[in-house]
Each structure stands twice: as structure tokens, then as C-alpha cells.
Design a protein around this motif. Sequence first.
Motif, PDB file in Angstrom:
ATOM      1  N   GLU A 114      50.455  -5.457   5.126  1.00  0.00           N
ATOM      2  CA  GLU A 114      49.361  -6.017   5.917  1.00  0.00           C
ATOM      3  C   GLU A 114      49.759  -7.347   6.558  1.00  0.00           C
ATOM      4  O   GLU A 114      49.359  -7.658   7.675  1.00  0.00           O
ATOM      5  N   LYS A 115      50.589  -8.123   5.854  1.00  0.00           N
ATOM      6  CA  LYS A 115      51.026  -9.428   6.350  1.00  0.00           C
ATOM      7  C   LYS A 115      52.192  -9.328   7.326  1.00  0.00           C
ATOM      8  O   LYS A 115      52.492 -10.299   8.011  1.00  0.00           O
ATOM      9  N   LYS A 123      47.728   1.661   8.492  1.00  0.00           N
ATOM     10  CA  LYS A 123      47.342   1.170   7.178  1.00  0.00           C
ATOM     11  C   LYS A 123      47.372   2.328   6.192  1.00  0.00           C
ATOM     12  O   LYS A 123      46.832   3.404   6.468  1.00  0.00           O
TER      13      LYS A 123
END
Length: 173
Positions: A114-115, A123
Motif C-alpha cells: 500500500e505504501k 489491492k
Amino acid sequence: MDKALEKLREEGVDYQLLNYGDLMLEIAKEEKGVKDRDKMKDIKLETYRDIQKEAAYSIAEVREEIPVLVDTHCTIKKPEGYYPGLPQWVLERLQPEEILIIEALPKEIAGRREKDASRKRKKELEEAISEHQELNRAIATSYAMMVGAGVRIIKNREGKIGEAVQKVVEALK
């Protein structure tokens, strides 16, 4: 991985680190005009296999000169399903002595992805990551059986890269 390699060298382990995916991407860029790693999964399977073979030959050539540590994935999730990252023809060419599975908790992996603004990934839920890890372990065992290699699972927990590096050092010495 640069930090991990630096730590390995500090521990007296001197291998040439080759990232299989990077080599494949270089070939795909040159020969097929692929722009980034995330587009690799869209390459037709036959072409993907050819690129895998070419990258394996490159790694094998380097391995004849110096010890090599290959950074790769046991399986790649493609639209057709999971595909082996090291098919039999690649394993036969590379002849690994040891297979190290370096993994984190699915929750940590999801957070890291996610980062990571450098990639364009869909996702994935922790459940899907867990499934992928289970498959990777099974495939790694199959790889080991094909070439007579050992398998070790090393945990790469958040904030504890030093511990993971120490386990890799132990495996390589």
C-alpha cells in the motif's frame, strides 16, 4: 534489497545479487517494448517463457564466474492463474543449492504494498496474500525435489531486517 545485500557483505557473505524479475524486465523492454514490471503479467505466456529462459541463461553465465544469489518469486500471479517463477528448464539451468523463502506476515505485506508508490498493483486482501504464500511454499518444495536443494523459510518481520539477514548469512555460509 540493497540494504540487505549491504548487511550480507558486512557479515562476510559476498555473492553477486541478481534480481530475476529485473533481468526479465530488461529483456522485455528491449524485445517487446514493455514499459514497467506491472505490465509483465500481461505478456503472452509463450513469450513470457522465452523471456524466462533468456534471463536464466544470463544468470547461469554469471554463476560460472562467481557465486550468485538470485532474488525471485516462486510463483507469479498472471491472468491465467499462478505460474511458476522457476519452471523446470530454468531450474535445470541454474541448479540452485539452496532455496530460501523470505516472507513476512500477510498483513505486513499488504501494508508495504500500500505504501509502495513505485508500483501499480491491484489491492490484494490478506487472504489472497496468504494463499499465494502457501502456494509458494509448496512450489519451493517441488523445486527443491527437482534439483536436490534444501528449503529454508526465513521470516522478514517489519523492522527486523537484521534478523532476516542473519538467517540468510547462516544459510549461505
